[in-house]
Design an enzyme around this catalytic site. Structure first.
Site, PDB file in Angstrom:
ATOM      1  N   ARG A 206     -22.933 -64.553 -71.947  1.00 22.06           N
ATOM      2  CA  ARG A 206     -23.926 -64.657 -70.881  1.00 22.06           C
ATOM      3  C   ARG A 206     -25.328 -64.377 -71.394  1.00 22.06           C
ATOM      4  NH1 ARG A 206     -24.135 -60.283 -66.165  1.00 22.06           N
ATOM      5  NH2 ARG A 206     -25.771 -59.441 -67.477  1.00 22.06           N
TER       6      ARG A 206
ATOM      7  N   CYS B  56     -29.186 -63.380 -69.508  1.00 23.92           N
ATOM      8  CA  CYS B  56     -29.832 -62.995 -68.255  1.00 23.92           C
ATOM      9  C   CYS B  56     -31.313 -62.852 -68.551  1.00 23.92           C
ATOM     10  CB  CYS B  56     -29.251 -61.692 -67.720  1.00 23.92           C
ATOM     11  SG  CYS B  56     -29.971 -61.165 -66.157  1.00 23.92           S
TER      12      CYS B  56
END
Length: 124
Positions: A102, A104
């Site tokens: 991921r 962010c």
């Protein structure tokens, strides 16, 4: 290449698809925290908004015959990184096993004046 479309997630607001399947991989477009039944942002805090974005992603994956446990990469866009911890708490609810890779990042703004967060995913 196959287009993925479902009424269980918000319709695209521009010239793009909710999702695309190509060579066994599914690519899901960024999902604002919009309730597909109303077309509006739901009431609630950043965790409620995160859950709505994730529900939208999962609806698109399911329309393609896939599921959240096959997501390999996500990206989260926040307008305020101060929301990082509560977003992580809600996001983790969707990945009880192995969480996907991921990124962010904080952005200046999101489409439709979205409050706080939007997510997208890639997976099989």
């Amino acid at each position: 290449m196959n287009k993925i479309a479902t009424t269980n997630a918000p319709a695209a607001i521009g010239p793009y698809s909710q999702g695309i399947e190509c060579n066994g991989m599914i690519y899901v477009s960024g999902q604002l925290p919009v309730d597909p039944a109303t077309g509006e942002f739901p009431e609630g805090d950043i965790q409620d908004l995160t859950r709505q974005s994730m529900k939208n992603i999962i609806a698109i994956l399911e329309a393609a015959g896939s599921s959240a446990d096959k997501i390999v990469k996500t990206t989260i866009f926040l307008t305020d990184l101060a929301n990082f911890v509560p977003v992580n708490q809600a996001y983790a609810e969707f990945f009880p096993g192995i969480a996907p890779a991921r990124a962010c990042v904080q952005v200046a703004a999101l489409p439709k004046g979205a409050p706080k967060s939007a997510e997208n995913a890639e997976g099989i």
